[in-house]
Enzyme design. Structure first.
Site, PDB file in Angstrom:
ATOM      1  N   HIS A  30     -25.926  27.126 -11.828  1.00  0.00           N
ATOM      2  CA  HIS A  30     -24.526  27.042 -12.259  1.00  0.00           C
ATOM      3  C   HIS A  30     -24.084  28.366 -12.905  1.00  0.00           C
ATOM      4  O   HIS A  30     -22.991  28.868 -12.631  1.00  0.00           O
ATOM      5  CB  HIS A  30     -24.384  25.878 -13.239  1.00  0.00           C
ATOM      6  N   HIS A  56     -22.685  31.545 -21.178  1.00  0.00           N
ATOM      7  CA  HIS A  56     -21.622  30.778 -21.827  1.00  0.00           C
ATOM      8  C   HIS A  56     -22.073  29.425 -22.399  1.00  0.00           C
ATOM      9  O   HIS A  56     -21.432  28.888 -23.297  1.00  0.00           O
ATOM     10  CB  HIS A  56     -20.401  30.588 -20.909  1.00  0.00           C
ATOM     11  N   ASP A  57     -23.186  28.877 -21.901  1.00  0.00           N
ATOM     12  CA  ASP A  57     -23.672  27.588 -22.426  1.00  0.00           C
ATOM     13  C   ASP A  57     -24.870  27.737 -23.359  1.00  0.00           C
ATOM     14  O   ASP A  57     -25.443  26.735 -23.795  1.00  0.00           O
ATOM     15  CB  ASP A  57     -24.071  26.664 -21.257  1.00  0.00           C
ATOM     16  N   GLU A  60     -24.541  26.319 -26.915  1.00  0.00           N
ATOM     17  CA  GLU A  60     -24.284  24.879 -26.877  1.00  0.00           C
ATOM     18  C   GLU A  60     -25.533  24.090 -26.477  1.00  0.00           C
ATOM     19  O   GLU A  60     -25.783  23.014 -27.017  1.00  0.00           O
ATOM     20  CB  GLU A  60     -23.168  24.637 -25.852  1.00  0.00           C
ATOM     21  N   ASP A  61     -26.298  24.622 -25.556  1.00  0.00           N
ATOM     22  CA  ASP A  61     -27.342  23.809 -24.906  1.00  0.00           C
ATOM     23  C   ASP A  61     -28.774  24.297 -25.082  1.00  0.00           C
ATOM     24  O   ASP A  61     -29.689  23.728 -24.475  1.00  0.00           O
ATOM     25  CB  ASP A  61     -27.058  23.725 -23.387  1.00  0.00           C
ATOM     26  N   ASP A 117     -15.934  28.544 -14.713  1.00  0.00           N
ATOM     27  CA  ASP A 117     -16.799  27.421 -15.086  1.00  0.00           C
ATOM     28  C   ASP A 117     -16.233  26.112 -14.515  1.00  0.00           C
ATOM     29  O   ASP A 117     -16.954  25.292 -13.921  1.00  0.00           O
ATOM     30  CB  ASP A 117     -16.852  27.367 -16.626  1.00  0.00           C
TER      31      ASP A 117
HETATM   32  N1  LIG Z   1     -18.988  18.500 -13.447  1.00  0.00           N
HETATM   33  C1  LIG Z   1     -20.271  18.694 -13.828  1.00  0.00           C
HETATM   34  N2  LIG Z   1     -20.554  18.850 -15.154  1.00  0.00           N
HETATM   35  C2  LIG Z   1     -21.847  19.056 -15.501  1.00  0.00           C
HETATM   36  C3  LIG Z   1     -22.887  19.103 -14.533  1.00  0.00           C
HETATM   37  N3  LIG Z   1     -24.063  19.322 -15.186  1.00  0.00           N
HETATM   38  C4  LIG Z   1     -23.763  19.444 -16.491  1.00  0.00           C
HETATM   39  N4  LIG Z   1     -22.439  19.277 -16.691  1.00  0.00           N
HETATM   40  C5  LIG Z   1     -21.755  19.315 -18.001  1.00  0.00           C
HETATM   41  O1  LIG Z   1     -21.472  17.945 -18.311  1.00  0.00           O
HETATM   42  C6  LIG Z   1     -20.251  17.848 -19.047  1.00  0.00           C
HETATM   43  C7  LIG Z   1     -19.405  16.783 -18.407  1.00  0.00           C
HETATM   44  O2  LIG Z   1     -20.014  15.575 -18.585  1.00  0.00           O
HETATM   45  P1  LIG Z   1     -19.504  14.634 -19.768  1.00  0.00           P
HETATM   46  O3  LIG Z   1     -18.016  14.471 -19.646  1.00  0.00           O
HETATM   47  O4  LIG Z   1     -20.033  15.166 -21.055  1.00  0.00           O
HETATM   48  O5  LIG Z   1     -20.114  13.249 -19.405  1.00  0.00           O
HETATM   49  P2  LIG Z   1     -21.577  12.647 -19.493  1.00  0.00           P
HETATM   50  O6  LIG Z   1     -22.234  13.213 -20.715  1.00  0.00           O
HETATM   51  O7  LIG Z   1     -21.295  11.187 -19.550  1.00  0.00           O
HETATM   52  O8  LIG Z   1     -22.267  13.038 -18.222  1.00  0.00           O
HETATM   53  C8  LIG Z   1     -19.586  19.207 -18.991  1.00  0.00           C
HETATM   54  O9  LIG Z   1     -19.740  19.808 -20.249  1.00  0.00           O
HETATM   55  P3  LIG Z   1     -18.585  19.873 -21.308  1.00  0.00           P
HETATM   56  O10 LIG Z   1     -19.065  20.803 -22.380  1.00  0.00           O
HETATM   57  O11 LIG Z   1     -18.193  18.491 -21.736  1.00  0.00           O
HETATM   58  O12 LIG Z   1     -17.341  20.449 -20.562  1.00  0.00           O
HETATM   59  P4  LIG Z   1     -17.070  21.873 -19.957  1.00  0.00           P
HETATM   60  O13 LIG Z   1     -16.250  22.534 -20.995  1.00  0.00           O
HETATM   61  O14 LIG Z   1     -18.396  22.542 -19.717  1.00  0.00           O
HETATM   62  O15 LIG Z   1     -16.343  21.581 -18.689  1.00  0.00           O
HETATM   63  C9  LIG Z   1     -20.402  20.018 -17.988  1.00  0.00           C
HETATM   64  O16 LIG Z   1     -20.533  21.377 -18.369  1.00  0.00           O
HETATM   65  C10 LIG Z   1     -22.552  18.917 -13.145  1.00  0.00           C
HETATM   66  O17 LIG Z   1     -23.375  18.970 -12.243  1.00  0.00           O
HETATM   67  N5  LIG Z   1     -21.237  18.717 -12.865  1.00  0.00           N
END
Ligand SMILES: Nc1nc2c(ncn2[C@@H]2O[C@H](COP(=O)(O)OP(=O)(O)O)[C@@H](OP(=O)(O)OP(=O)(O)O)[C@H]2O)c(=O)[nH]1
Length: 183
Positions: A30, A56-57, A60-61, A117
């Site tokens: 990613h 960028h992550d 956070e991660d 992203d």
């Molecule tokens: N679409 C997608 N997202 C994934 C994937 N793997 C990890 N993510 C991360 O998961 C978050 C979205 O899932 P959530 O809405 O948190 O839901 P979940 O925990 O129930 O799975 C996003 O982070 P976030 O910090 O909530 O948002 P963002 O600012 O990174 O978009 C995204 O970066 C993937 O394969 N597809």
């Protein structure tokens, strides 16, 4: 070039063992995709922006600290990464509110990385997500991405084509609004 490879090497080690929810691929894929999207669509992009895209992550991660980032990559990259870091102790709805209220005032560099992203994320919807979760996520990514469209028209068009494709795929999977679904 060596600066970008250093960022990739640090990110690969820090995110080791983490996988993408959508595809099960190693998480580093990613981060490579996000930096590749930027280099493909943005002319004369600064290496610090590409480094921050790869990193960028990381705050956070992973366990990598702000101090380590500052030491290895400098204050500009750290500032970009911090602007893209959510407070994971907050519930999802509050994190989303914070993102929405901050993104408009962010620099062009931060908006570019966020848009790339979201381009990556919108075309990687986890198959395990329900119809409601998918519809909500598509709506959310569209809202945030729209606030970054002014950073680069080409990347904005890329996001929209991927968003449209994901919306169609979701409609095919769940049925559309006319058949009583939510998408
Ligand atoms: N679409 C997608 N997202 C994934 C994937 N793997 C990890 N993510 C991360 O998961 C978050 C979205 O899932 P959530 O809405 O948190 O839901 P979940 O925990 O129930 O799975 C996003 O982070 P976030 O910090 O909530 O948002 P963002 O600012 O990174 O978009 C995204 O970066 C993937 O394969 N597809």
């Amino acid at each position: 070039m060596s600066e970008l490879l250093l960022a990739l090497s640090v990110a690969a080690a820090a995110h080791k063992g983490q996988i993408r929810k959508g595809s099960g691929e190693p998480y580093i894929n990613h981060l490579i995709e996000v930096s590749h999207l930027l280099s493909e669509h943005v002319d004369a992009i600064d290496v610090e922006v590409l480094q921050a895209a790869v990193l960028h992550d990381i705050l956070e991660d992973t366990s990598v600290s702000r101090e380590e980032l500052l030491l290895q990559f400098g204050s500009k990259v750290l500032a970009y990464v911090e602007a893209l870091t959510d407070d994971k102790t907050l519930p999802l709805s509050q994190r989303r509110d914070q993102q929405l209220s901050h993104i408009t005032g962010e620099s062009k560099a931060v908006k570019l990385i966020k848009l790339a992203d979201l381009c990556s994320n919108v075309s990687s919807i986890p198959p395990s997500w329900s119809e409601t979760k998918t519809a909500d996520y598509l709506d959310w990514t569209h809202q945030v991405a729209s606030m970054c469209f002014d950073a680069n028209e080409d990347l904005a068009n890329k996001f929209m084509s991927r968003y449209d494709a994901s919306l169609l795929a979701a409609q095919a999977r769940f049925g559309n609004a006319q058949s009583g679904g939510e998408i």
